[in-house]
Write a protein that holds these residues in place. Structure first.
Motif, mmCIF file in Angstrom:
data_model
loop_
_atom_site.group_PDB
_atom_site.id
_atom_site.type_symbol
_atom_site.label_atom_id
_atom_site.label_comp_id
_atom_site.label_asym_id
_atom_site.label_seq_id
_atom_site.Cartn_x
_atom_site.Cartn_y
_atom_site.Cartn_z
ATOM 1 N N THR A 1 -1.367 -0.675 -5.220
ATOM 2 C CA THR A 1 -1.681 -0.969 -4.117
ATOM 3 C C THR A 1 -0.408 -1.929 -3.162
ATOM 4 O O THR A 1 -0.306 -1.636 -1.972
ATOM 5 C CB THR A 1 -3.071 -1.427 -3.588
ATOM 6 O OG1 THR A 1 -3.248 -2.600 -4.020
ATOM 7 C CG2 THR A 1 -3.952 -0.148 -4.002
ATOM 8 N N PRO B 1 2.003 0.461 -0.341
ATOM 9 C CA PRO B 1 1.046 -0.122 0.724
ATOM 10 C C PRO B 1 0.996 1.249 1.611
ATOM 11 O O PRO B 1 2.045 1.809 2.193
ATOM 12 C CB PRO B 1 1.379 -1.221 1.266
ATOM 13 C CG PRO B 1 2.942 -1.524 1.227
ATOM 14 C CD PRO B 1 3.161 -0.532 -0.222
ATOM 15 N N ASP B 2 -0.330 1.572 1.969
ATOM 16 C CA ASP B 2 -0.499 2.546 3.042
ATOM 17 C C ASP B 2 0.114 3.925 2.614
ATOM 18 O O ASP B 2 0.859 4.490 3.637
ATOM 19 C CB ASP B 2 -0.097 2.067 4.562
ATOM 20 C CG ASP B 2 -0.638 3.086 5.633
ATOM 21 O OD1 ASP B 2 -1.964 3.272 5.458
ATOM 22 O OD2 ASP B 2 -0.161 3.113 6.705
ATOM 23 N N ARG B 3 0.200 4.524 1.577
ATOM 24 C CA ARG B 3 0.458 5.728 0.833
ATOM 25 C C ARG B 3 -0.468 6.491 0.145
ATOM 26 O O ARG B 3 -1.278 5.761 -0.310
ATOM 27 C CB ARG B 3 1.754 5.239 0.157
ATOM 28 C CG ARG B 3 2.963 4.280 0.627
ATOM 29 C CD ARG B 3 3.976 4.997 1.682
ATOM 30 N NE ARG B 3 4.935 5.854 0.796
ATOM 31 C CZ ARG B 3 5.848 6.629 1.295
ATOM 32 N NH1 ARG B 3 6.115 6.340 2.622
ATOM 33 N NH2 ARG B 3 6.492 7.361 0.541
ATOM 34 N N HIS C 1 -5.210 7.201 -1.814
ATOM 35 C CA HIS C 1 -4.639 6.535 -0.883
ATOM 36 C C HIS C 1 -4.776 4.883 -1.169
ATOM 37 O O HIS C 1 -5.724 4.771 -1.506
ATOM 38 C CB HIS C 1 -5.160 6.865 0.681
ATOM 39 C CG HIS C 1 -4.440 6.380 1.577
ATOM 40 N ND1 HIS C 1 -4.509 5.185 2.103
ATOM 41 C CD2 HIS C 1 -3.292 7.004 2.309
ATOM 42 C CE1 HIS C 1 -3.729 4.790 3.270
ATOM 43 N NE2 HIS C 1 -2.849 5.990 3.516
ATOM 44 N N THR C 2 -3.760 4.224 -1.078
ATOM 45 C CA THR C 2 -3.641 3.095 -1.546
ATOM 46 C C THR C 2 -4.697 1.849 -0.410
ATOM 47 O O THR C 2 -4.589 0.851 -0.930
ATOM 48 C CB THR C 2 -2.096 2.631 -1.662
ATOM 49 O OG1 THR C 2 -1.599 2.576 -0.345
ATOM 50 C CG2 THR C 2 -1.473 3.145 -2.712
ATOM 51 N N SER C 3 -5.219 2.637 0.351
ATOM 52 C CA SER C 3 -6.376 1.734 1.122
ATOM 53 C C SER C 3 -7.361 1.595 0.570
ATOM 54 O O SER C 3 -8.127 0.735 0.845
ATOM 55 C CB SER C 3 -6.370 2.190 2.380
ATOM 56 O OG SER C 3 -7.010 3.684 2.449
#
Length: 86
Positions: free
Chosen positions: A7, A11-13, A66-68
């Motif tokens: 993460t 980020p955000d991927r 998703h990395t969130s």
């Protein structure tokens, strides 16, 4: 690699990953060691990458996340029935 490291690196991927080391308990799969194969901005591209790689290597344990997400536990669902090849 651990999920927390992934993460931070992506980020955000959306990430297409392979489980290197995993275990199951109470129908939940815990991914302990994960390798990132590819990262994406677009979820459709991530799923296309998953399908293409899964078709070539159906025995590999692949996922798209998703990395969130805070964690990557996967609920196991077992299929019982007839599969039709397409």
């Amino acid at each position: 690699m651990k999920w927390g490291e992934i993460t931070k690196l992506h980020p955000d991927r959306f990430v297409l990953v392979e489980a290197i080391k995993a275990s199951s308990s109470n129908h939940v799969r815990q991914l302990e060691d994960i390798a990132v194969i590819q990262n994406y901005v677009n979820p459709q591209e991530a799923w296309s990458g998953y399908k293409e790689l899964h078709k070539l290597h159906p025995t590999r344990e692949l996922y798209v996340f998703h990395t969130s997400r805070n964690d990557v536990e996967v609920v196991e669902e077992f299929f019982s029935g007839v599969r039709q090849r397409t």
